[in-house]
Design an enzyme around this catalytic site. Structure first.
Site, mmCIF file in Angstrom:
data_model
loop_
_atom_site.group_PDB
_atom_site.id
_atom_site.type_symbol
_atom_site.label_atom_id
_atom_site.label_comp_id
_atom_site.label_asym_id
_atom_site.label_seq_id
_atom_site.Cartn_x
_atom_site.Cartn_y
_atom_site.Cartn_z
ATOM 1 N N LYS A 159 2.239 31.063 -7.084
ATOM 2 C CA LYS A 159 0.447 31.244 -6.860
ATOM 3 C C LYS A 159 0.325 31.346 -5.113
ATOM 4 O O LYS A 159 0.770 30.326 -4.597
ATOM 5 C CB LYS A 159 -0.142 30.113 -7.295
ATOM 6 C CG LYS A 159 -1.768 30.342 -7.137
ATOM 7 C CD LYS A 159 -2.653 29.210 -7.972
ATOM 8 C CE LYS A 159 -2.788 27.912 -7.171
ATOM 9 N NZ LYS A 159 -3.814 28.085 -6.090
ATOM 10 N N ASP B 214 -4.523 34.130 -6.324
ATOM 11 C CA ASP B 214 -5.699 33.244 -6.727
ATOM 12 C C ASP B 214 -6.933 33.595 -5.667
ATOM 13 O O ASP B 214 -6.877 32.475 -4.740
ATOM 14 C CB ASP B 214 -5.242 31.842 -6.637
ATOM 15 C CG ASP B 214 -6.220 30.539 -7.203
ATOM 16 O OD1 ASP B 214 -7.154 31.022 -7.588
ATOM 17 O OD2 ASP B 214 -5.908 29.516 -6.867
ATOM 18 N N LYS C 144 -10.078 34.380 -6.586
ATOM 19 C CA LYS C 144 -11.346 34.081 -7.262
ATOM 20 C C LYS C 144 -12.536 34.937 -6.814
ATOM 21 O O LYS C 144 -13.579 34.272 -6.230
ATOM 22 C CB LYS C 144 -11.963 32.549 -6.903
ATOM 23 C CG LYS C 144 -10.907 31.668 -7.438
ATOM 24 C CD LYS C 144 -11.169 30.057 -7.192
ATOM 25 C CE LYS C 144 -10.301 28.988 -7.836
ATOM 26 N NZ LYS C 144 -8.953 29.002 -6.763
ATOM 27 N N LEU C 145 -12.400 36.193 -7.135
ATOM 28 C CA LEU C 145 -13.563 37.105 -6.849
ATOM 29 C C LEU C 145 -14.676 36.677 -7.465
ATOM 30 O O LEU C 145 -14.775 36.545 -8.607
ATOM 31 C CB LEU C 145 -13.065 38.642 -6.995
ATOM 32 C CG LEU C 145 -11.960 39.315 -5.756
ATOM 33 C CD1 LEU C 145 -10.689 38.626 -5.870
ATOM 34 C CD2 LEU C 145 -11.956 40.694 -6.322
ATOM 35 N N HIS C 146 -15.932 36.919 -6.764
ATOM 36 C CA HIS C 146 -17.455 36.866 -7.229
ATOM 37 C C HIS C 146 -18.387 37.565 -6.357
ATOM 38 O O HIS C 146 -18.646 37.215 -5.491
ATOM 39 C CB HIS C 146 -17.779 35.448 -7.335
ATOM 40 C CG HIS C 146 -18.956 35.160 -7.910
ATOM 41 N ND1 HIS C 146 -19.299 33.562 -8.184
ATOM 42 C CD2 HIS C 146 -19.880 35.772 -8.570
ATOM 43 C CE1 HIS C 146 -20.572 33.639 -8.645
ATOM 44 N NE2 HIS C 146 -20.657 35.019 -8.760
ATOM 45 N N ASP C 147 -18.579 38.878 -6.812
ATOM 46 C CA ASP C 147 -19.637 39.761 -6.262
ATOM 47 C C ASP C 147 -20.453 40.578 -7.111
ATOM 48 O O ASP C 147 -20.031 40.563 -8.422
ATOM 49 C CB ASP C 147 -18.780 40.393 -5.042
ATOM 50 C CG ASP C 147 -19.660 40.708 -3.693
ATOM 51 O OD1 ASP C 147 -20.831 41.118 -4.145
ATOM 52 O OD2 ASP C 147 -19.317 40.488 -2.554
ATOM 53 N N ILE C 148 -20.935 41.431 -6.481
ATOM 54 C CA ILE C 148 -21.682 42.849 -7.462
ATOM 55 C C ILE C 148 -20.344 43.574 -8.271
ATOM 56 O O ILE C 148 -19.295 43.440 -7.722
ATOM 57 C CB ILE C 148 -22.665 43.407 -6.786
ATOM 58 C CG1 ILE C 148 -21.754 44.338 -5.742
ATOM 59 C CG2 ILE C 148 -23.742 42.804 -6.319
ATOM 60 C CD1 ILE C 148 -22.730 45.570 -5.251
ATOM 61 N N PRO C 149 -20.570 43.964 -9.360
ATOM 62 C CA PRO C 149 -19.519 44.608 -10.280
ATOM 63 C C PRO C 149 -18.861 45.857 -9.468
ATOM 64 O O PRO C 149 -17.552 45.758 -9.359
ATOM 65 C CB PRO C 149 -20.370 45.327 -11.401
ATOM 66 C CG PRO C 149 -21.612 44.167 -11.776
ATOM 67 C CD PRO C 149 -21.847 43.819 -10.399
ATOM 68 N N ASN C 150 -19.712 46.445 -8.711
ATOM 69 C CA ASN C 150 -18.899 47.522 -8.012
ATOM 70 C C ASN C 150 -18.022 47.279 -7.134
ATOM 71 O O ASN C 150 -16.864 47.601 -6.801
ATOM 72 C CB ASN C 150 -20.044 48.608 -7.276
ATOM 73 C CG ASN C 150 -19.618 49.636 -6.920
ATOM 74 O OD1 ASN C 150 -18.724 50.499 -7.582
ATOM 75 N ND2 ASN C 150 -19.861 50.063 -5.511
ATOM 76 N N THR D 247 -13.307 22.346 -11.040
ATOM 77 C CA THR D 247 -13.370 20.914 -11.488
ATOM 78 C C THR D 247 -13.968 20.029 -10.324
ATOM 79 O O THR D 247 -14.451 18.855 -10.658
ATOM 80 C CB THR D 247 -11.682 20.557 -11.541
ATOM 81 O OG1 THR D 247 -10.991 21.040 -10.486
ATOM 82 C CG2 THR D 247 -11.172 20.986 -12.756
ATOM 83 N N ARG E 241 1.325 16.564 -13.469
ATOM 84 C CA ARG E 241 1.952 15.646 -12.640
ATOM 85 C C ARG E 241 3.232 14.965 -13.497
ATOM 86 O O ARG E 241 3.248 15.013 -14.769
ATOM 87 C CB ARG E 241 1.226 14.426 -12.227
ATOM 88 C CG ARG E 241 0.208 14.680 -11.092
ATOM 89 C CD ARG E 241 0.889 14.895 -9.781
ATOM 90 N NE ARG E 241 -0.188 15.300 -8.951
ATOM 91 C CZ ARG E 241 -0.525 16.532 -8.490
ATOM 92 N NH1 ARG E 241 -0.196 17.618 -9.250
ATOM 93 N NH2 ARG E 241 -1.522 16.843 -7.605
ATOM 94 N N GLN F 183 -5.620 14.454 -7.821
ATOM 95 C CA GLN F 183 -6.061 14.991 -8.935
ATOM 96 C C GLN F 183 -6.455 14.070 -9.957
ATOM 97 O O GLN F 183 -5.744 12.751 -9.762
ATOM 98 C CB GLN F 183 -4.865 15.752 -9.479
ATOM 99 C CG GLN F 183 -4.109 16.997 -8.869
ATOM 100 C CD GLN F 183 -5.108 18.283 -9.315
ATOM 101 O OE1 GLN F 183 -6.355 18.121 -9.908
ATOM 102 N NE2 GLN F 183 -4.706 19.303 -8.951
ATOM 103 N N GLY G 63 1.561 22.387 -7.670
ATOM 104 C CA GLY G 63 1.879 22.301 -6.271
ATOM 105 C C GLY G 63 2.580 21.263 -5.822
ATOM 106 O O GLY G 63 3.877 21.351 -5.729
ATOM 107 N N ARG G 64 2.103 20.096 -5.277
ATOM 108 C CA ARG G 64 2.804 19.115 -4.570
ATOM 109 C C ARG G 64 3.752 18.567 -5.364
ATOM 110 O O ARG G 64 4.953 18.120 -4.825
ATOM 111 C CB ARG G 64 1.643 18.056 -4.003
ATOM 112 C CG ARG G 64 0.964 18.683 -3.232
ATOM 113 C CD ARG G 64 -0.446 18.092 -2.879
ATOM 114 N NE ARG G 64 -1.240 18.184 -3.814
ATOM 115 C CZ ARG G 64 -2.478 17.669 -3.995
ATOM 116 N NH1 ARG G 64 -2.742 16.959 -2.789
ATOM 117 N NH2 ARG G 64 -3.206 18.138 -5.130
#
Ligand code: C5P
Length: 232
Positions: free
Chosen positions: A32, A59, A61-67, A119, A181, A190, A210-211
């Site tokens: 990732k 990773d 994490k897109l978040h905007d207008i659809p176009n 989270t 873990r 976590q 990850g760790r």
């Protein structure tokens, strides 16, 4: 759909990530790449890791207008990643546009996974900051159902939610679960964790670790232990 362990390569530079990946001389793990490394090194880091034979979960994490999301997803698809993600809060139309942008001319596309509620957002923050007054579990399942409706492949969720997501959205809807873990390992920051074996038991499709691997004395052995416990 194969179960797999995805290593969260939360490194700040190409030098650090290559120093880590060089240790894996046998099987090339699914990795990732998050915002930190991507913003530090740019898309070239994705091409280079791909060239070394790794599968990649990008990773961002897109978040905007659809176009905008549609056009950005087309760029990520061209980078030949295997999995990427967005925020389900962007609405069903944004997620549908993302699928359109991600689909290559030959009809193939990377897996697309939705983030429901982070989270770090709890019930109180959701109510006070976002004015969402429904119980958080209901919100998470509603966002997962929206992702499925838009044609996405699954969601990122806690291993504790994986069973419920499968009940709500079907067994084929993927659950990608961080917060893993080893039974004898450090929990760190976590809060709600599961072992790879428990995550397998509850039906996670991919675990993101990850760790417990990146900070282990012997990362390859830790990765192999994870695969043994989760994939069998
Ligand atoms: O080091 P650790 O195993 O905690 O890493 C987990 C990875 O999964 C990190 O990259 C973290 O940002 C990500 N993640 C998470 N919890 C979420 C979503 C993503 O730990 N809810």
């Amino acid at each position: 759909m194969g179960k797999d362990v995805i290593i969260a390569c939360d490194f700040a530079s190409a030098e650090q990530v290559f120093g880590f990946l060089d240790k894996f001389t046998g099987k090339k793990p699914f990795v990732k790449i998050g915002m930190e490394l991507f913003y530090a090194e740019g898309p070239q880091i994705v091409r280079e890791i791909k060239k070394r034979g790794h599968k990649i979960f990008l990773d961002l994490k897109l978040h905007d207008i659809p176009n905008t999301v549609k056009k950005s997803m087309a760029v990520l698809s061209g980078l030949d990643v295997d999995m990427t993600n967005l925020h389900a809060a962007g609405t069903v139309s944004m997620m549908e546009a993302a699928i359109e942008g991600l689909t290559r001319p030959d009809g193939t596309r990377p897996l697309l996974i939705a983030v429901t509620q982070l989270t770090s957002t709890d019930q109180e923050r959701m109510e006070k900051d976002l004015l969402i007054r429904e119980p958080i579990d209901k919100v998470v399942m509603h966002y997962a159902a929206n992702a499925k409706k838009a044609g996405l492949d699954g969601v990122v969720c806690s291993p504790l939610e994986a069973g419920k997501v499968h009940e709500t959205c079907g067994e084929d809807f993927l659950t990608v679960t961080p917060g893993v873990r080893f039974a004898d390992g450090d929990v760190g920051d976590q809060k709600r964790v599961m072992t790879p074996a428990q995550a397998k038991e509850i039906g996670s499709d991919y675990i993101v670790v990850g760790r417990p691997i990146t900070a282990a004395e012997d990362p390859v052995a830790a990765y192999e232990r994870c695969v043994r416990e989760f994939v069998g």
